[in-house]
Design an enzyme around this catalytic site. Sequence first.
Site, mmCIF file in Angstrom:
data_model
loop_
_atom_site.group_PDB
_atom_site.id
_atom_site.type_symbol
_atom_site.label_atom_id
_atom_site.label_comp_id
_atom_site.label_asym_id
_atom_site.label_seq_id
_atom_site.Cartn_x
_atom_site.Cartn_y
_atom_site.Cartn_z
ATOM 1 N N GLU B 60 1.115 -0.820 -0.080
ATOM 2 C CA GLU B 60 -0.248 0.239 0.085
ATOM 3 C C GLU B 60 0.745 1.705 -0.081
ATOM 4 O O GLU B 60 1.396 2.290 -0.715
ATOM 5 C CB GLU B 60 -1.283 0.382 0.779
ATOM 6 C CG GLU B 60 -1.848 -0.823 0.842
ATOM 7 C CD GLU B 60 -1.852 -2.340 1.101
ATOM 8 O OE1 GLU B 60 -0.957 -2.871 1.929
ATOM 9 O OE2 GLU B 60 -2.925 -3.667 1.242
ATOM 10 N N HIS B 129 -12.234 -4.689 7.634
ATOM 11 C CA HIS B 129 -12.784 -4.257 6.848
ATOM 12 C C HIS B 129 -14.243 -4.168 6.562
ATOM 13 O O HIS B 129 -14.921 -4.122 5.803
ATOM 14 C CB HIS B 129 -13.186 -5.895 6.217
ATOM 15 C CG HIS B 129 -11.540 -6.857 5.881
ATOM 16 N ND1 HIS B 129 -11.234 -7.486 6.690
ATOM 17 C CD2 HIS B 129 -11.603 -6.584 4.156
ATOM 18 C CE1 HIS B 129 -9.246 -7.473 5.667
ATOM 19 N NE2 HIS B 129 -10.028 -7.570 4.881
#
Lengths: 320, 324
Positions: B60, B129
Amino acid sequence: MYTPSKQEAAKILRQMMEIRQFEDKIMELLAKNIAEGGSHLYAGMEAVAVGVISSLNSDDYITSTHRGHGHAIAKDGDLNALMAEILGKKTGVCKGKGGSLHLADLNKGNLGANGIVAGGLGIATGAALALKMQKSSKIVVCFFGDGALNNGITHECMNMASLWKLPVLYLCENNLYAMSVCINRACSVKDFRKRAAAYDMPADIVDGMDVLAVKEAAIKWINYVRSGNGPCLLVCNTYRYYGHSRSDPRVYRTKEEEKFYKERDPIPNFAKICIQNGWLTEQEVKDIESQVTKAIEEATDFAIKSPLPDPEELYSDLYV
Amino acid sequence: MREITYRQALNEALDEEMSRDEKVFLMGEDIAIYGGAYGVTAGLLNKYGEERVKDTPISEAAIVGTGLGAALLGFRPVVEIMYIDFIGLCMDQLNNQVAKIRYMFGGKCKVPLTIRTEGGAGRTLGAHHSQSLEAWLMHIPGIKVVMPATPADAKGLLKTSIREDNPIVFIEHKMLYNTKGPVPDGEYLTPIGVADIKKEGRDVTILTYSRMLLFSLQAAEILEKEGISVEVVDLRTLLPLDKQTIKKSVMKTNRVVIVEEDTKTAGAGAEIGMTVVEECFDYLDAPIKRVAGADVPMPKAPNLEKLAIPSVESIIEGVKEVLK
């Protein structure tokens, strides 16, 4: 050994002297409280920035580090604008908003110093991705220190660059200490070339106190990268003469060690080689030195006399 | 007008901008062959090739960092962070590099970078999530934070984001991808920093965004039958906030309920509420009410997950409270 032309030798010597005198001047300004805040000085490491950047084309890119004055000068930065930036002045290369940690000069291909260790890896790798997509023959040299080797993004970027064969030369300036912590106490792998093996890219190591050795290696690996082979890692072993920053008492290293590296000072050593080889006369070396002193004095004077940014500048340049 | 899903609307925006400007390219985890974890980039690999639709390693920080580097050299990268929960992995790049570089360099560069991500609860995916982390991002001067709720806004705002010369964090909502709504044919752009009144009303203003807009509209419909007229303002952009629209609505209704999915403490609603106080305190007839997420990590159990975010019922209660 790389043999420079007379002109080249003069430029290499001049730039190394500019960096050294620039840094000595900043130390003086810090001591007199004319320069405020911090500054990480590049003195001692001149052979790396100059050896590498003098081997690039002027339109190639670099990313720099928190110890970035040397890279900015070697990338043909304007001494006045750089000095003014370090003092936070309106006439600075970033209008006084960046400072020592954020010297950037995009017109010269300097994508910026960085206050975050390993902060430039992403920018350099992304710039290399852009160059590859543009099918450009330009490359990026990504400078970082031994400390950055242990930061996560370094590995992410090296993996990505090698995977995509991006034109970036990762240039590790190993000055033995990440602030105070010696590489022996921070790095599980002592031979940094092995790091590159993890990403299947070649690596080389060179004496970073010897500008001609750096230059020879830089030319070889710049050519490798420019030829479309993908990235590589070049480790330059070097030493910073000052501490990490102004307040550093340097308790983590010995006087003997400092003396060892002072004796290997890249600037007088290179001057000597220039004279021995007839590239420059003794007088020419002296002339270069006094020209540099004059230029640094002028830059200092310019910076001190320059105004601070206007108050309206607080909110400008945040968004386009 | 034709009706398409939020997912299709986003896909159209990407497709149109890629076809319009070859400087636009996409990069992210599983966006190429797989078409994106939520299918937003489906079909684009086949159309534009792997040079412009790049699958990346799970990196990321490097995704955002290289996006920045490419943007500095004139590209318009659209990078995807699969879940906003992963943004911590690239927060240094976002906060210290992307957001600050233009200012630090005295305005001498532009960062036309769009970071697409998605957040929110609703699929019982648990604490890693399901988060709503927009408040972290609102605290970063130098970026803009866009959170569309409808397919039409999703398309128009994504197209505008890609054309912006500033870095944008574009936050989608996982529970909105399958929602359908009218989307105009042909080219249109939706301005960043402009809220939209999705339902006019007289008695109370709901300030909301993203999925909570849908809940708020349902609550407003029920309240309408009870004779309570609710104005629902879809903020659409959280940074910068559209203070004008907020002020105008509050001056009309004199009562405010903020509906936000993120955790309440130091959440987006704190900033929105304080903006109301600063801009139009004198027009308030009641204290501002926040209907917000519970201050807990998102639990897995479906009943607890529902309890952790606002519901139509809790919004109705909130509205009634400010009307007491």
